[in-house]
Design a protein around this motif. Structure first.
Motif, PDB file in Angstrom:
ATOM      1  N   ASN A  76     -18.774   5.659 -14.171  1.00 46.14           N
ATOM      2  CA  ASN A  76     -19.036   6.891 -14.911  1.00 46.14           C
ATOM      3  C   ASN A  76     -18.281   6.931 -16.236  1.00 46.14           C
ATOM      4  N   GLY A  77     -18.062   5.782 -16.819  1.00 45.04           N
ATOM      5  CA  GLY A  77     -17.383   5.742 -18.113  1.00 45.04           C
ATOM      6  C   GLY A  77     -16.014   5.105 -18.030  1.00 45.04           C
ATOM      7  N   TRP A  78     -15.359   5.053 -19.183  1.00 44.95           N
ATOM      8  CA  TRP A  78     -14.089   4.348 -19.279  1.00 44.95           C
ATOM      9  C   TRP A  78     -12.970   5.033 -18.501  1.00 44.95           C
ATOM     10  N   ARG A  79     -13.003   6.360 -18.411  1.00 48.51           N
ATOM     11  CA  ARG A  79     -11.973   7.069 -17.633  1.00 48.51           C
ATOM     12  C   ARG A  79     -12.097   6.754 -16.151  1.00 48.51           C
ATOM     13  N   ASP A  80     -13.330   6.649 -15.688  1.00 47.62           N
ATOM     14  CA  ASP A  80     -13.573   6.305 -14.294  1.00 47.62           C
ATOM     15  C   ASP A  80     -13.038   4.905 -13.992  1.00 47.62           C
ATOM     16  N   ARG A  81     -13.254   3.970 -14.909  1.00 46.34           N
ATOM     17  CA  ARG A  81     -12.753   2.609 -14.711  1.00 46.34           C
ATOM     18  C   ARG A  81     -11.233   2.578 -14.709  1.00 46.34           C
ATOM     19  N   LEU A  82     -10.601   3.378 -15.587  1.00 48.71           N
ATOM     20  CA  LEU A  82      -9.136   3.461 -15.591  1.00 48.71           C
ATOM     21  C   LEU A  82      -8.613   4.013 -14.264  1.00 48.71           C
ATOM     22  N   GLU A  83      -9.273   5.051 -13.762  1.00 43.90           N
ATOM     23  CA  GLU A  83      -8.869   5.629 -12.482  1.00 43.90           C
ATOM     24  C   GLU A  83      -9.050   4.621 -11.348  1.00 43.90           C
ATOM     25  N   ASP A  84     -10.164   3.874 -11.383  1.00 44.04           N
ATOM     26  CA  ASP A  84     -10.398   2.857 -10.359  1.00 44.04           C
ATOM     27  C   ASP A  84      -9.303   1.801 -10.366  1.00 44.04           C
ATOM     28  N   ARG A  85      -8.891   1.363 -11.551  1.00 40.80           N
ATOM     29  CA  ARG A  85      -7.818   0.364 -11.649  1.00 40.80           C
ATOM     30  C   ARG A  85      -6.499   0.921 -11.140  1.00 40.80           C
ATOM     31  N   ALA A  86      -6.209   2.163 -11.510  1.00 39.76           N
ATOM     32  CA  ALA A  86      -4.960   2.780 -11.053  1.00 39.76           C
ATOM     33  C   ALA A  86      -4.949   2.922  -9.528  1.00 39.76           C
ATOM     34  N   ASP A  87      -6.079   3.331  -8.959  1.00 39.83           N
ATOM     35  CA  ASP A  87      -6.178   3.448  -7.497  1.00 39.83           C
ATOM     36  C   ASP A  87      -6.004   2.090  -6.827  1.00 39.83           C
ATOM     37  N   LYS A  88      -6.611   1.072  -7.419  1.00 33.17           N
ATOM     38  CA  LYS A  88      -6.506  -0.273  -6.851  1.00 33.17           C
ATOM     39  C   LYS A  88      -5.055  -0.743  -6.826  1.00 33.17           C
ATOM     40  N   HIS A  89      -4.334  -0.525  -7.916  1.00 34.78           N
ATOM     41  CA  HIS A  89      -2.928  -0.931  -7.973  1.00 34.78           C
ATOM     42  C   HIS A  89      -2.067  -0.108  -7.005  1.00 34.78           C
ATOM     43  N   GLU A  90      -2.372   1.176  -6.887  1.00 36.44           N
ATOM     44  CA  GLU A  90      -1.635   2.024  -5.949  1.00 36.44           C
ATOM     45  C   GLU A  90      -1.845   1.544  -4.518  1.00 36.44           C
ATOM     46  N   ASN A  91      -3.069   1.183  -4.179  1.00 34.62           N
ATOM     47  CA  ASN A  91      -3.366   0.720  -2.829  1.00 34.62           C
ATOM     48  C   ASN A  91      -2.696  -0.620  -2.538  1.00 34.62           C
ATOM     49  N   LYS A  92      -2.656  -1.509  -3.538  1.00 30.54           N
ATOM     50  CA  LYS A  92      -1.947  -2.781  -3.353  1.00 30.54           C
ATOM     51  C   LYS A  92      -0.468  -2.531  -3.100  1.00 30.54           C
ATOM     52  N   ARG A  93       0.118  -1.624  -3.862  1.00 30.29           N
ATOM     53  CA  ARG A  93       1.528  -1.297  -3.698  1.00 30.29           C
ATOM     54  C   ARG A  93       1.784  -0.702  -2.312  1.00 30.29           C
ATOM     55  N   ASP A  94       0.858   0.138  -1.850  1.00 27.57           N
ATOM     56  CA  ASP A  94       0.992   0.756  -0.529  1.00 27.57           C
ATOM     57  C   ASP A  94       0.910  -0.300   0.575  1.00 27.57           C
ATOM     58  N   ARG A  95      -0.029  -1.242   0.452  1.00 30.60           N
ATOM     59  CA  ARG A  95      -0.147  -2.311   1.454  1.00 30.60           C
ATOM     60  C   ARG A  95       1.106  -3.181   1.475  1.00 30.60           C
ATOM     61  N   ARG A  96       1.647  -3.477   0.292  1.00 28.79           N
ATOM     62  CA  ARG A  96       2.879  -4.270   0.205  1.00 28.79           C
ATOM     63  C   ARG A  96       4.028  -3.537   0.890  1.00 28.79           C
ATOM     64  N   GLU A  97       4.118  -2.234   0.658  1.00 28.51           N
ATOM     65  CA  GLU A  97       5.163  -1.431   1.291  1.00 28.51           C
ATOM     66  C   GLU A  97       5.001  -1.421   2.807  1.00 28.51           C
ATOM     67  N   ASN A  98       3.764  -1.323   3.287  1.00 24.30           N
ATOM     68  CA  ASN A  98       3.519  -1.321   4.732  1.00 24.30           C
ATOM     69  C   ASN A  98       3.916  -2.657   5.355  1.00 24.30           C
ATOM     70  N   LYS A  99       3.609  -3.765   4.679  1.00 26.14           N
ATOM     71  CA  LYS A  99       4.004  -5.081   5.196  1.00 26.14           C
ATOM     72  C   LYS A  99       5.516  -5.192   5.253  1.00 26.14           C
ATOM     73  N   TRP A 100       6.193  -4.707   4.225  1.00 25.40           N
ATOM     74  CA  TRP A 100       7.648  -4.762   4.195  1.00 25.40           C
ATOM     75  C   TRP A 100       8.239  -3.923   5.325  1.00 25.40           C
ATOM     76  N   ASP A 101       7.626  -2.766   5.593  1.00 23.55           N
ATOM     77  CA  ASP A 101       8.105  -1.876   6.659  1.00 23.55           C
ATOM     78  C   ASP A 101       7.934  -2.541   8.022  1.00 23.55           C
ATOM     79  N   ARG A 102       6.870  -3.321   8.225  1.00 23.25           N
ATOM     80  CA  ARG A 102       6.651  -3.998   9.496  1.00 23.25           C
ATOM     81  C   ARG A 102       7.687  -5.087   9.747  1.00 23.25           C
ATOM     82  N   ARG A 103       8.203  -5.690   8.694  1.00 22.86           N
ATOM     83  CA  ARG A 103       9.180  -6.771   8.843  1.00 22.86           C
ATOM     84  C   ARG A 103      10.560  -6.269   9.261  1.00 22.86           C
ATOM     85  N   ARG A 104      10.860  -5.004   8.966  1.00 16.70           N
ATOM     86  CA  ARG A 104      12.197  -4.489   9.298  1.00 16.70           C
ATOM     87  C   ARG A 104      12.363  -4.319  10.770  1.00 16.70           C
TER      88      ARG A 104
END
Length: 104
Positions: A76-104
Motif C-alpha cells: 500500500n505504498g512506501w510507508r507500508d513497506r517501511l512498516e513491513d520492514r520494521a515488523d520483520k526486524h522486530e520479529n527477528k529480534r523477538d525470536r532471537r530473544e526467545n532462543k536466548w531465554d531457552r538456553r538459560r
C-alpha cells in the motif's frame, strides 16, 4: 496455586484484548505480561510455567511469521513497506530473544 491463577489471569487478559487487535498483537501483549511476571520472580527458570511460556513464545513466533508473509504480499505504498520492514526486524529480534531465554 499462584502459577495456575497466573495462567488463568493471562488467558482472560488475552481474551479481553481489544477487538481491533489481530492475533499477533494479542499474543505480543500476553507475552509481555508473562515476561514481566517471569522477571518479577513469579516462577523459576526451567519450571513447568517456564515451559508453558516457551510454548506460547513459539506459537507467537509462528503467528508473527505468517503475518509478515501476509503483510509483504500487499503493498500500500512506501510507508507500508517501511512498516513491513520494521515488523520483520522486530520479529527477528523477538525470536532471537526467545532462543536466548531457552538456553538459560
Amino acid at each position: 496455586m499462584i502459577k495456575r491463577s497466573l495462567i488463568i489471569a493471562g488467558i482472560f487478559t488475552f481474551m479481553a484484548a481489544p477487538a481491533y487487535a489481530g492475533p499477533a498483537e494479542n499474543l505480543d501483549r500476553l507475552d509481555r505480561r508473562l515476561d514481566r511476571l517471569e522477571r518479577q520472580g513469579a516462577w523459576a527458570q526451567g519450571s513447568r510455567m517456564d515451559r508453558v511460556e516457551d510454548r506460547i513464545d513459539r506459537f507467537e513466533d509462528k503467528v508473527d511469521r505468517r503475518e509478515d508473509r501476509r503483510d509483504r504480499a500487499v503493498n500500500n505504498g512506501w510507508r507500508d513497506r517501511l512498516e513491513d520492514r520494521a515488523d520483520k526486524h522486530e520479529n527477528k529480534r523477538d525470536r532471537r530473544e526467545n532462543k536466548w531465554d531457552r538456553r538459560r
